[in-house]
Write an enzyme that holds these catalytic residues in place. Structure first.
Site, mmCIF file in Angstrom:
data_model
loop_
_atom_site.group_PDB
_atom_site.id
_atom_site.type_symbol
_atom_site.label_atom_id
_atom_site.label_comp_id
_atom_site.label_asym_id
_atom_site.label_seq_id
_atom_site.Cartn_x
_atom_site.Cartn_y
_atom_site.Cartn_z
ATOM 1 C CE LYS A 13 -53.442 -59.614 -25.641
ATOM 2 N NZ LYS A 13 -52.037 -59.290 -25.337
ATOM 3 C CG ASP A 68 -46.470 -60.520 -26.892
ATOM 4 O OD1 ASP A 68 -46.937 -59.371 -26.760
ATOM 5 O OD2 ASP A 68 -45.771 -60.852 -27.867
ATOM 6 C CB SER A 69 -51.584 -63.143 -28.443
ATOM 7 O OG SER A 69 -52.236 -62.009 -27.921
ATOM 8 N N GLY A 148 -59.956 -57.913 -32.725
ATOM 9 C CA GLY A 148 -58.747 -57.964 -33.557
ATOM 10 C C GLY A 148 -58.989 -58.586 -34.928
ATOM 11 C CE1 TYR A 149 -54.466 -58.088 -38.289
ATOM 12 C CE2 TYR A 149 -53.972 -58.396 -35.951
ATOM 13 C CZ TYR A 149 -53.730 -57.765 -37.154
ATOM 14 O OH TYR A 149 -52.733 -56.814 -37.234
ATOM 15 C CG ASP A 150 -61.188 -63.099 -33.138
ATOM 16 O OD1 ASP A 150 -60.133 -63.743 -33.271
ATOM 17 O OD2 ASP A 150 -61.687 -62.841 -32.016
HETATM 18 P P1 ITT Z 1 -51.345 -55.848 -24.270
HETATM 19 O O1 ITT Z 1 -49.947 -55.832 -24.856
HETATM 20 O O2 ITT Z 1 -51.632 -54.670 -23.412
HETATM 21 O O3 ITT Z 1 -51.672 -57.168 -23.611
HETATM 22 P P2 ITT Z 1 -52.133 -55.736 -27.058
HETATM 23 O O4 ITT Z 1 -53.451 -55.818 -27.768
HETATM 24 O O5 ITT Z 1 -51.201 -54.620 -27.415
HETATM 25 O O6 ITT Z 1 -52.409 -55.727 -25.483
HETATM 26 P P3 ITT Z 1 -50.260 -57.729 -28.021
HETATM 27 O O7 ITT Z 1 -49.067 -56.837 -28.076
HETATM 28 O O8 ITT Z 1 -50.089 -59.112 -27.440
HETATM 29 O O9 ITT Z 1 -51.444 -57.126 -27.176
HETATM 30 O O10 ITT Z 1 -50.865 -57.817 -29.489
HETATM 31 C C1 ITT Z 1 -51.836 -58.738 -29.750
HETATM 32 C C2 ITT Z 1 -52.559 -58.357 -31.030
HETATM 33 O O11 ITT Z 1 -52.746 -59.551 -31.799
HETATM 34 C C3 ITT Z 1 -53.956 -57.843 -30.688
HETATM 35 O O12 ITT Z 1 -53.983 -56.442 -30.541
HETATM 36 C C4 ITT Z 1 -54.749 -58.329 -31.895
HETATM 37 O O13 ITT Z 1 -54.586 -57.454 -32.969
HETATM 38 C C5 ITT Z 1 -54.067 -59.663 -32.218
HETATM 39 N N1 ITT Z 1 -54.726 -60.749 -31.475
HETATM 40 C C6 ITT Z 1 -54.274 -61.399 -30.358
HETATM 41 N N2 ITT Z 1 -55.168 -62.298 -29.921
HETATM 42 C C7 ITT Z 1 -56.214 -62.221 -30.745
HETATM 43 C C8 ITT Z 1 -57.457 -62.873 -30.814
HETATM 44 O O14 ITT Z 1 -57.837 -63.756 -29.911
HETATM 45 N N3 ITT Z 1 -58.275 -62.546 -31.817
HETATM 46 C C9 ITT Z 1 -57.937 -61.641 -32.748
HETATM 47 N N4 ITT Z 1 -56.796 -60.947 -32.742
HETATM 48 C C10 ITT Z 1 -55.929 -61.236 -31.751
#
Ligand code: ITT
Length: 192
Positions: A13, A68-69, A148-150
């Site tokens: 991120k 948050d994503s 991630g899920y990309d």
């Molecule tokens: P922080 O909370 O520390 O920011 P995290 O990875 O735990 O990191 P989130 O709780 O927001 O973050 O979860 C986001 C998840 O969603 C992330 O771990 C991926 O599995 C997925 N994700 C988010 N953005 C993505 C992207 O651009 N491409 C692929 N997967 C994504």
């Protein structure tokens, strides 16, 4: 350069944020202090994004930006959604589990969502913005870029997964880019 804490433990991120903002605002993003462990027990992206931003501001005494994503799949009633990071124990297992659940699904529509929240050093909200990127769940993973899920997300209007796009292409159309695009004027205002 004004410093803002980027409230994340996810280095992908941070890389994307830096690339999207490069040359556009006078802000230096720094990581949160040790001990940053926000409790993400909200039921929306908005609530969890705010929790992360406030926790980073509280720990650092500095303004903070949070992301948050997650991936919301229509056939899974919007899941894994806010639970995307915790859906299984590794990125590969998360992909395998999702493809497994989608085995029979004809409706493959999905969207990536990103909610960015900017707070001042006291935790007051300066702006909160949502970006979405719509697509379809692939039948098998493809591509090695991104995270991630990309590899299993086919971006609408293309025949490629997000992991097959270049970093530059992803950063033009992603949920994160779309949230940041709306946030950038606030970052500029803030940084002067
Ligand atoms: P922080 O909370 O520390 O920011 P995290 O990875 O735990 O990191 P989130 O709780 O927001 O973050 O979860 C986001 C998840 O969603 C992330 O771990 C991926 O599995 C997925 N994700 C988010 N953005 C993505 C992207 O651009 N491409 C692929 N997967 C994504």
């Amino acid at each position: 350069m004004k410093k803002i804490v980027f409230a994340t433990s996810n280095e992908h991120k941070l890389e994307e944020l830096k690339a999207i903002c490069a040359g556009r605002c006078n802000v230096e993003f720094v990581l949160p202090p040790k001990g940053f462990k926000p409790v993400e027990n909200g039921v929306t992206f908005e609530a969890n994004s705010l929790k992360k931003a406030r926790e980073a501001a509280r720990l650092s005494g500095m303004p903070a930006l949070a992301d948050d994503s997650g991936l919301c799949v229509d056939a899974l009633n919007g899941g894994p959604g806010i639970r995307s990071a915790r859906y299984a124990s590794t990125p590969q297992k998360r992909i395998d589990k999702l493809l497994d659940k989608m085995d029979e699904a004809i409706d493959r529509r999905a969207k990536f969502v990103c909610v960015m929240t900017l707070v001042d050093e006291n935790g007051n909200v300066l702006a909160q913005k949502r970006g979405e990127c719509h697509g379809q769940i692939a039948y098998e993973p493809s591509g090695t870029n991104g995270f991630g899920y990309d590899p299993i997300f086919i971006v609408n209007g293309t025949e490629q997964t997000m992991a097959e796009l270049s970093e530059e292409e992803k950063n033009k159309i992603s949920h994160r880019a779309r949230a940041l695009e709306q946030m950038i004027e606030f970052l500029k205002e803030f940084a002067g």
